[in-house]
Design a protein around this motif. Sequence first.
Motif, PDB file in Angstrom:
ATOM      1  N   ASN A  40       0.749  -1.229  -0.055  1.00  0.00           N
ATOM      2  CA  ASN A  40      -0.025   0.007   0.061  1.00  0.00           C
ATOM      3  C   ASN A  40       0.961   1.100   0.201  1.00  0.00           C
ATOM      4  O   ASN A  40       1.714   1.472   0.889  1.00  0.00           O
ATOM      5  CB  ASN A  40      -0.838   0.146   1.141  1.00  0.00           C
ATOM      6  CG  ASN A  40      -1.896  -1.204   1.319  1.00  0.00           C
ATOM      7  OD1 ASN A  40      -2.419  -1.687   0.143  1.00  0.00           O
ATOM      8  ND2 ASN A  40      -2.252  -2.030   2.520  1.00  0.00           N
ATOM      9  N   GLY A  41       0.620   2.140  -0.948  1.00  0.00           N
ATOM     10  CA  GLY A  41       1.332   3.374  -0.969  1.00  0.00           C
ATOM     11  C   GLY A  41       1.572   3.806  -2.452  1.00  0.00           C
ATOM     12  O   GLY A  41       0.502   4.509  -3.082  1.00  0.00           O
ATOM     13  N   MET A  52      -9.337  -7.637  -4.736  1.00  0.00           N
ATOM     14  CA  MET A  52     -10.519  -6.703  -4.371  1.00  0.00           C
ATOM     15  C   MET A  52     -10.964  -6.927  -3.208  1.00  0.00           C
ATOM     16  O   MET A  52     -11.403  -6.048  -2.360  1.00  0.00           O
ATOM     17  CB  MET A  52     -11.463  -7.052  -5.494  1.00  0.00           C
ATOM     18  CG  MET A  52     -11.198  -6.656  -6.960  1.00  0.00           C
ATOM     19  SD  MET A  52     -10.861  -4.715  -6.872  1.00  0.00           S
ATOM     20  CE  MET A  52     -12.540  -4.104  -6.736  1.00  0.00           C
ATOM     21  N   LEU A  53     -11.083  -8.305  -2.851  1.00  0.00           N
ATOM     22  CA  LEU A  53     -11.532  -8.512  -1.271  1.00  0.00           C
ATOM     23  C   LEU A  53     -10.454  -8.051  -0.133  1.00  0.00           C
ATOM     24  O   LEU A  53     -10.691  -7.525   0.844  1.00  0.00           O
ATOM     25  CB  LEU A  53     -11.347 -10.030  -0.994  1.00  0.00           C
ATOM     26  CG  LEU A  53     -12.162 -10.957  -2.081  1.00  0.00           C
ATOM     27  CD1 LEU A  53     -12.296 -12.333  -1.622  1.00  0.00           C
ATOM     28  CD2 LEU A  53     -13.657 -10.515  -2.093  1.00  0.00           C
ATOM     29  N   GLN A  54      -9.073  -8.132  -0.688  1.00  0.00           N
ATOM     30  CA  GLN A  54      -8.050  -7.717   0.415  1.00  0.00           C
ATOM     31  C   GLN A  54      -8.137  -6.429   0.454  1.00  0.00           C
ATOM     32  O   GLN A  54      -7.916  -5.779   1.545  1.00  0.00           O
ATOM     33  CB  GLN A  54      -6.870  -8.367  -0.251  1.00  0.00           C
ATOM     34  CG  GLN A  54      -5.613  -8.341   0.658  1.00  0.00           C
ATOM     35  CD  GLN A  54      -4.454  -8.974   0.027  1.00  0.00           C
ATOM     36  OE1 GLN A  54      -3.684  -8.318  -0.876  1.00  0.00           O
ATOM     37  NE2 GLN A  54      -3.796  -9.907   0.395  1.00  0.00           N
ATOM     38  N   LYS A  55      -8.005  -5.543  -0.765  1.00  0.00           N
ATOM     39  CA  LYS A  55      -7.726  -4.255  -0.825  1.00  0.00           C
ATOM     40  C   LYS A  55      -9.068  -3.473  -0.240  1.00  0.00           C
ATOM     41  O   LYS A  55      -8.630  -2.416   0.496  1.00  0.00           O
ATOM     42  CB  LYS A  55      -7.542  -3.722  -2.343  1.00  0.00           C
ATOM     43  CG  LYS A  55      -7.180  -2.256  -2.590  1.00  0.00           C
ATOM     44  CD  LYS A  55      -7.099  -1.911  -3.988  1.00  0.00           C
ATOM     45  CE  LYS A  55      -6.474  -0.476  -4.080  1.00  0.00           C
ATOM     46  NZ  LYS A  55      -6.479   0.003  -5.482  1.00  0.00           N
ATOM     47  N   TYR A  56     -10.245  -3.848  -0.448  1.00  0.00           N
ATOM     48  CA  TYR A  56     -11.132  -2.985  -0.080  1.00  0.00           C
ATOM     49  C   TYR A  56     -11.980  -3.687   1.227  1.00  0.00           C
ATOM     50  O   TYR A  56     -13.187  -3.251   1.467  1.00  0.00           O
ATOM     51  CB  TYR A  56     -12.306  -2.794  -1.282  1.00  0.00           C
ATOM     52  CG  TYR A  56     -11.716  -2.049  -2.153  1.00  0.00           C
ATOM     53  CD1 TYR A  56     -11.676  -0.570  -2.120  1.00  0.00           C
ATOM     54  CD2 TYR A  56     -11.197  -2.463  -3.405  1.00  0.00           C
ATOM     55  CE1 TYR A  56     -10.926   0.324  -3.148  1.00  0.00           C
ATOM     56  CE2 TYR A  56     -10.694  -1.546  -4.339  1.00  0.00           C
ATOM     57  CZ  TYR A  56     -10.512  -0.166  -4.250  1.00  0.00           C
ATOM     58  OH  TYR A  56      -9.897   0.291  -5.190  1.00  0.00           O
ATOM     59  N   GLN A  57     -11.352  -4.577   1.667  1.00  0.00           N
ATOM     60  CA  GLN A  57     -11.873  -5.555   2.816  1.00  0.00           C
ATOM     61  C   GLN A  57     -13.370  -5.970   2.792  1.00  0.00           C
ATOM     62  O   GLN A  57     -14.285  -5.674   3.420  1.00  0.00           O
ATOM     63  CB  GLN A  57     -11.774  -4.557   4.248  1.00  0.00           C
ATOM     64  CG  GLN A  57     -10.502  -4.063   4.431  1.00  0.00           C
ATOM     65  CD  GLN A  57     -10.111  -3.283   5.825  1.00  0.00           C
ATOM     66  OE1 GLN A  57     -11.169  -2.470   6.120  1.00  0.00           O
ATOM     67  NE2 GLN A  57      -9.244  -3.708   6.667  1.00  0.00           N
ATOM     68  N   LEU A  58     -13.565  -6.707   1.626  1.00  0.00           N
ATOM     69  CA  LEU A  58     -14.897  -7.087   1.044  1.00  0.00           C
ATOM     70  C   LEU A  58     -14.995  -8.379   1.379  1.00  0.00           C
ATOM     71  O   LEU A  58     -14.109  -9.293   1.859  1.00  0.00           O
ATOM     72  CB  LEU A  58     -14.824  -6.996  -0.637  1.00  0.00           C
ATOM     73  CG  LEU A  58     -14.679  -5.604  -1.207  1.00  0.00           C
ATOM     74  CD1 LEU A  58     -14.810  -5.861  -2.737  1.00  0.00           C
ATOM     75  CD2 LEU A  58     -15.845  -4.738  -0.968  1.00  0.00           C
TER      76      LEU A  58
END
Length: 946
Positions: free
Chosen positions: A546-547, A879-885
């Motif tokens: 992240n960054g 997508m699950l990981q990045k946006y905590q879905l």
Amino acid sequence: MKKWTLALASLSIALAGCVVIPNQANVPEGVTLIEASTSKANEVSINYKKYQLANGLTVILHQDKSDPLVHVDVTYHVGAARELPGRSGFAHLFEHMMFQGSQHVADEQHFKVVTEAGGSLNGTTNSDRTNYFETVPNNQLEKMLWLESDRMGFLLPALTDAKFEVQRETVKNERAQRVDNRPYGRMNERFNQAFYPQGHPYSWPVIGWPEDLNRATPEDVRLFFQRWYGPNNATLTIGGDFNESQVLAWVDKYFAEIPQGPEVKTPAKSLVTLDKTRYISMEDKVHLPLIKIAFPTVYARHEDEAPLDMLASILGGGKTSLFYKNLVKDGFAVQAGVSHPCQELACQMSMYALANPAKGGKLTDVEARIQQSIAEFEKRGVTEADLQKVKVQFEADTIFNLQSVRGKVSTLAFNQTFAGKPDLIAEDLARYQAVTLKDVWRVFHTYIKNKPMVVMSVVPEGASALVASADNFQAPLPLVAQSAVQGVQAYTPPPLSFDRSHMPVATKAPGITVPTLWNDRLNNGVEVIGTQSTETPTVELVIYLNGGHRLVDVKQAGLAQLTAAMLNESTQLRTTEELTQALELLGSSVQFGSSQYQSYIKVSSLTSQLERTMAIVEEKLFQPGFKAADFHRIKQQQLQSLQHQRSDANYLASTAFSELMFGRGSSLGVSSGGSLVSVDRLTLDDVKSFYAQQYRAGNAQIVVVTDMERSVFMPLLSGLNRWQGESVTYQPIAEFPKLQKRTIYLVDKPGAAQSVINIGKRALAYDATGDFYKAYLMNYPLGGAFNSRINLNLREDKGYTYGARSGFSGGEETGYFKASASVRTNVTTEAIQEFLAEISRYQSAGMSAGELHFLKSSVSQSQALDYETPYQKAGFLRMLQKYQLSPQYTEEQSEIIDNLELSELNKLAQKHMDLEQMVILVVGDKKVIEPNLKNLGYDLVQLELN
């Protein structure tokens, strides 16, 4: 590594089975089973059955029940090489005509039917073949066969003069966008005129010369169809999850009664030769001088093709090559390489280098270094390591390319079309494994050493002094055949044994199963999310940090990208070349990169080589070399790349639009590649500082798709347990600029063949199940599909553009809405008017009930295509990981679609499609377009980019 073109592109599958001739049981009368491929135990293979209809149509079926989808490909053995001199562009123009409806399929219905079925589709043309393909949920297969058979047998009754004129304009727009308005866009067509003899089928461009397109008539197109589009010149290939008996019955029903076309013979092959070295040159709107050199060699599947491919890799196939050492590493070129592209009738040993202006940019010097590299090869010879790395990479590519039904189907169709044998994988593996040192040495002396070549210089406008040598060749005036097509037989309408006007009704849509995932953590807390995919023995692993660009002060824009580039270079233990060699011998790749909100490390490996590959990942990550020589070279390459991109209208539009939306004071408003000013002042200490800030365990998350079970895989990441460091947080985002209402911003690009139009505003940040997702659905009929209002208007009705679209793009903090197209310069104002009219109508009246039905059907059924390949599965996990879905978020999306109301979407249109909130950006030739733009009644502001 060479892009394995003709025969080797077929290695997207490894076929190691045996071919048998089974009995004819359960095969419809008139359909003949020719052969079937069966696999042996413990061998990578593809199963297929090959049939033929009485009319000559070849049918290949491949069963793959791993996902509920099918891929349909119809390949016709006709491309630009079947055209006659002075009649270029017909094959490609006809590809466009095949999407314009047929006797029983209404205008524009082909795209609508496939898209509404949740599928994707396209067609492509090259010199040797044209193919049409669709990937759809498996309940839609009969409908695809209905569509393909109707245009194969019943196109001509629906081919009108009006459709012809619109598609001719569309092709001209495509040419303007892809050739005339692109840096170096006209290079290859000019080069081929010098490389091939006058009248050779490869001497004219696939897209056609403008004067030839103007010369074409609707009758010419009709005759072209009659000559080349018979079933006896086609291969229908179907792969995926289907019932074989049912499919054969459908194929027999829809295709069997189409009459056979004229006889089609395989074109004769003869080696291309040059009488002497030919020098040609051209000036272009470019920054970097470019030299291209090519030697004629053989043709596809010639016995010398494989050793020539090996030779190309040694000379210029990446960071272990002579070209890299002598041109790129020494700073004389920003990029350089060698490849050996092959086509049905001819191959060429192709070499290029983009000269570095910091070293003067003289192509005479670059050509000399190329010749020195060739001489150095002759002096050093060929080593077993040279051959081994290419062979290993070749085998690895074979396995990696097993990952999609489309790839398998395309391979079968390709091989059948050009060799009459769907199974060429084992044969190709064997011929490349058999290449010896003597073979490479022999082809070098036969085709390269002291042989005539074509040398082309492309230099910036007004910089003719940089060319490699004065021109000594001028292409002769083109020949023009008296007729566009020869060998046509009279058209006879096919018989109708059933009512083709009734489109088949699809059965119930297949159930969608998202990948089964697992979660774990390293000892240092780094989150790992993965899924098992057993179709290939491979690992696709990505370490996200992240960054990225968002972490960088805007004054240091480009730092995240520069740092990632440095991590792709040497370590404290090994040089860049040694690391590259080690990866090549494993058949693996490790790539550091950076984007708007993250840096990343992408790892692709054969399962058997993952442990050794991860050791290289750890070496690169934990012991970077950060050598001054590497930094100077990489920084120069980034600066020259930025300067080069400024000659690309689309890059200018993208950069200017971001600046308008988010401002020069925000990282969101400045390109992640940085500017000439920001990159120029970056130092090696800046890179080291950003590395320490970005490449920490606290910023990291890992995604993996592998055939291994979790318990076997996780210990192979143990070397990352020593990774330390806390996460970092973003600085507050800078205040966004106020958008000026009713304003057109103009970026001047003198001489531009097209204008790039962007219309938009700031909009929603990403969310998977809220207003952003609903806004995406709302926009779908306006500009999110091929048959959207915007594209049908500007492309199909008006012929202004090759493609027009609109959509919402959402990031973690904010987003934007943008409608865009590249249009002919002389209709810039008219195109803007049509954009504004469509957006305004959509805001005021909203979508129709029919459009709502279309988007519901299209978006919901398309989920069957979302999780096929490891790459797609990895994207889902990210997508699950990045946006905590929740893993069930796709089910929530399906529920949203099922319950959508027209009134809800139209309220969103009223809110988000307000033109008063939008700005208009145009990149084009100011002196040509400005007078008419003023008539729109908007303020006109010229924008100067950093």
